[in-house]
Motif scaffolding. Structure first.
Motif, PDB file in Angstrom:
ATOM      1  N   ALA A  85      41.451 -30.074  -8.250  1.00 38.01           N
ATOM      2  CA  ALA A  85      41.480 -28.668  -7.852  1.00 38.01           C
ATOM      3  C   ALA A  85      40.220 -27.919  -8.266  1.00 38.01           C
ATOM      4  N   VAL A  86      39.676 -28.223  -9.450  1.00 42.91           N
ATOM      5  CA  VAL A  86      38.512 -27.468  -9.934  1.00 42.91           C
ATOM      6  C   VAL A  86      37.194 -28.089  -9.492  1.00 42.91           C
ATOM      7  N   GLY A  87      37.246 -29.226  -8.802  1.00 45.81           N
ATOM      8  CA  GLY A  87      36.030 -29.791  -8.239  1.00 45.81           C
ATOM      9  C   GLY A  87      35.245 -30.704  -9.149  1.00 45.81           C
ATOM     10  N   VAL A  88      35.909 -31.423 -10.038  1.00 47.40           N
ATOM     11  CA  VAL A  88      35.208 -32.432 -10.837  1.00 47.40           C
ATOM     12  C   VAL A  88      34.686 -33.511  -9.886  1.00 47.40           C
ATOM     13  N   PRO A  89      33.418 -33.933 -10.015  1.00 44.94           N
ATOM     14  CA  PRO A  89      32.884 -34.973  -9.118  1.00 44.94           C
ATOM     15  C   PRO A  89      33.760 -36.224  -9.122  1.00 44.94           C
ATOM     16  N   ASN A  90      33.863 -36.860  -7.972  1.00 40.43           N
ATOM     17  CA  ASN A  90      34.753 -38.015  -7.830  1.00 40.43           C
ATOM     18  C   ASN A  90      34.492 -39.086  -8.881  1.00 40.43           C
ATOM     19  N   ILE A  91      33.226 -39.354  -9.144  1.00 42.69           N
ATOM     20  CA  ILE A  91      32.904 -40.424 -10.083  1.00 42.69           C
ATOM     21  C   ILE A  91      33.320 -40.085 -11.508  1.00 42.69           C
ATOM     22  N   SER A 137      35.149 -27.306 -17.566  1.00 41.81           N
ATOM     23  CA  SER A 137      33.932 -27.741 -18.268  1.00 41.81           C
ATOM     24  C   SER A 137      33.382 -29.017 -17.651  1.00 41.81           C
ATOM     25  N   TYR A 138      34.265 -29.946 -17.318  1.00 43.70           N
ATOM     26  CA  TYR A 138      33.815 -31.202 -16.716  1.00 43.70           C
ATOM     27  C   TYR A 138      33.252 -30.972 -15.314  1.00 43.70           C
ATOM     28  N   ALA A 139      33.793 -29.976 -14.608  1.00 38.67           N
ATOM     29  CA  ALA A 139      33.270 -29.670 -13.274  1.00 38.67           C
ATOM     30  C   ALA A 139      31.890 -29.024 -13.359  1.00 38.67           C
ATOM     31  N   GLU A 140      31.687 -28.197 -14.380  1.00 39.96           N
ATOM     32  CA  GLU A 140      30.417 -27.480 -14.520  1.00 39.96           C
ATOM     33  C   GLU A 140      29.309 -28.361 -15.090  1.00 39.96           C
ATOM     34  N   GLU A 141      29.666 -29.391 -15.841  1.00 42.63           N
ATOM     35  CA  GLU A 141      28.660 -30.238 -16.492  1.00 42.63           C
ATOM     36  C   GLU A 141      28.926 -31.707 -16.160  1.00 42.63           C
ATOM     37  N   PRO A 142      28.409 -32.179 -15.035  1.00 37.94           N
ATOM     38  CA  PRO A 142      28.607 -33.591 -14.667  1.00 37.94           C
ATOM     39  C   PRO A 142      28.112 -34.525 -15.766  1.00 37.94           C
TER      40      PRO A 142
END
Length: 588
Positions: free
Chosen positions: A470-476, A524-529
């Motif tokens: 939902a928050v857009g964390v990269p797939n990997i 946080s994970y979405a903002e900082e790959p």
């Protein structure tokens, strides 16, 4: 603020209303006192000061009678208590909120006018209905008269006393008066009980909507002073109340005919079988939970044994009282229904069974390998398993009863007084899931449903997976982010029993905080790959073996089964709230 003596009197009246209706109040503690106007509190002070000998309030010759005002205040207090009874099952948000409010206010006051003298007699040992003098015959005007006419019309169509009809309507609780009136109308028709549960629920909601819409749109002009105008107005109002029921009854007949024609042409779905034993009933409850969670598999070992305090396992264990309550339910019928007490016991037993099956529900691919992995770390997940299972059973008792029982048994379970909701664990799971629902844009209760279908070890991971997407964390990064969020949520739920304070709302607040922490991690994970992967690797180095959630050799992650999203619910598509949720109060 009311003084202690008046407040105690009002709370006592509230307790009498609860006992009389068999329903609990939404007003906790002194909340009910604050619903009584100050002027009525001043009048009740006379009764509170003279409750031991109410005859002291009798006037001397030539003096005004103070009991008249006390009687009026007492009626208003009883009406206020009736108006805040807890609904016995979730209630839909009304399409006609003003109409619902008018109908329920009128029905509550109508009930109070007729029942207050009887309740007065129970306020003190040796009390009498005449302790405050003779209550006058109720004067019915406006919405009160319309509500009375509606009750009489339902009574005429069902062959049951008007007082019984009125009592059942108000006992159903806040938000459920029109729904109960609709149910009473419909269940007297032989074609209603044979309908599938989803169609019964939809039709009941439709008829309730029609009743509320009529009270929403009815406009009444104040009559002139002439006696003829007053009588004409009363006749018009009475016709309005009875015609509302007549119209609803006609709509019900047309809809029933239409549904029967449709099923006759397309084929009727299989009817719910009447269980022949407690064991078969439990099997049908397990099937209902599986349908609702879309997880046909279960960790249940197929055994049903007495609960003698054994260590938890996958055997369904019932106390002697619970087994007896289910047995009485199976012996009952619409002709010989359960008593109110037995029905409440049966509802509680059904809920206990449903909670067990909700804890044990697992995806179809769940196998011995997953079970071995879970057993190796079982104590860590005991709290989340109990919390999710209990919350799910409380929230979905209506749907479970509809799927597991034929109508004549399901309606007894649904309309019985619900057991006190769990305040220790279930509110935390429900609140945690609600936070995820909100962030992920899911329907209310969807995350809890998915958690219930994943098995104990993967319950929080089901919520974490929804969040990272939902928050857009990269797939990997999602596997790592999901793992870290899951570990944190599991840690918090494991600590839940030791973290709860004495506050009444502590468990719910703990769940909210856990949900917010999970959301912050996901964002946080979405903002900082790359952050999630780094933290996951660091976590692996800090433990003796990778993926410490499982014992060595038991990590089933590569073949992790998942429950599937559920099809749309068969009931009316409106938000719900009610007694089967975390105990509601007027402050929420």
């Amino acid at each position: 603020m009311a003084d202690a003596k008046v407040s105690a009197l009002i709370r006592r009246i509230n307790e009498l209303v609860e006992a009389d209706t068999g329903s609990r109040s939404l007003a906790v503690g002194d909340q009910i006192t604050r619903r009584v106007t100050r002027s009525d509190q001043r009048r009740l002070r006379l009764l509170a000061d003279n409750l031991d000998i109410p005859a002291r309030l009798a006037p001397r010759p030539g003096e005004p009678d103070p009991r008249v005002a006390v009687r009026a205040a007492l009626v208003e207090t009883v009406a206020g208590c009736v108006g805040v009874l807890e609904p016995r099952e979730p209630t839909d948000e009304s399409l006609y909120p003003y109409g619902r409010a008018r109908f329920e206010t009128a029905m509550s006051r109508l009930h109070a006018l007729y029942e207050t003298p009887r309740l007065l007699a129970e306020l003190r040992p040796g009390g009498r209905a005449e302790d405050l003098g003779i209550f006058p015959t109720p004067k019915l005007e406006g919405d009160l008269l319309a509500a009375h006419a509606a009750v009489v019309a339902i009574s005429a169509r069902t062959g049951r006393p008007a007082g019984t009809i009125r009592h059942e309507i108000v006992a159903a609780g806040h938000g459920a008066h029109a729904t109960t009136a609709a149910r009473l109308l419909l269940q007297s028709r032989p074609g209603f009980a044979v309908l599938p549960a989803a169609d019964r629920n939809t039709l009941t909601t439709s008829i309730a909507d029609e009743l509320e819409s009529r009270f929403e749109n009815h406009e009444r002009q104040r009559p002139g002073p002439e006696i003829g105008a007053v009588l004409a107005d009363r006749q018009q109002v009475a016709r309005f109340g009875s015609s509302a029921i007549t119209s609803a009854s006609e709509t019900a007949r047309e809809e029933l005919d239409h549904l029967h024609r449709s099923f006759d042409e397309l084929g009727w779905p299989p009817a719910v079988e009447r269980p022949e034993s407690v064991y078969q009933l439990c099997e049908q409850i397990q099937g209902a939970v599986g349908e609702l969670t879309d997880t046909p598999n279960s960790r249940w070992n197929g055994k049903l044994e007495p609960d003698l305090g054994q260590a938890p396992d996958t055997t369904l264990r019932l106390t002697e009282g619970q087994a007896a309550a289910l047995g009485k339910l199976l012996e009952s019928s619409s002709t010989y229904p359960l008593s109110a007490e037995d029905a409440a016991d049966a509802r509680e037993a059904v809920q206990v069974v449903a909670a067990a099956y909700a804890r044990w529900a697992v995806p179809d691919e769940y196998d011995a390998r997953h079970e071995a992995a879970a057993d190796s770390v079982a104590p860590r997940f005991a709290t989340i398993e109990q919390a999710v299972g209990t919350a799910y059973a409380e929230d979905h008792l209506r749907e479970i009863a509809d799927r597991a029982l034929p109508y004549e048994l399901a309606t007894q379970v649904r309309q019985a007084q619900p057991p006190l909701p769990d305040q220790r664990l279930a509110p935390a799971a429900r609140a945690f899931a609600a936070v995820v629902d909100d962030v992920a844009g899911l329907e209310e209760g969807e995350t809890l449903r998915r958690m219930a279908g994943e098995g104990r070890v993967l319950m929080t991971q089901a919520a974490a997976d929804e969040l990272v997407e939902a928050v857009g964390v990269p797939n990997i990064e999602r596997p790592y982010a999901g793992r870290m969020i899951t570990d944190e949520a599991d840690r918090r739920f494991e600590a839940l029993p030791t973290e709860l304070g004495t506050e009444r709302d502590a468990a719910r607040q703990y769940g909210v905080e856990t949900g917010k922490a999970a959301v912050m991690m996901a964002e946080s994970y979405a903002e900082e790959p790359g952050l999630a992967q780094r933290e996951s690797l660091m976590a692996d180095r800090e433990v003796a073996a990778p993926m410490a959630r499982f014992a060595s050799g038991h990590d089933p992650a590569l073949t992790r089964p998942r429950a599937q999203p559920r099809d749309s619910a068969p009931t009316a598509n409106r938000p719900t709230s009610g007694p089967d949720q975390n105990r509601p109060t007027l402050g929420r």
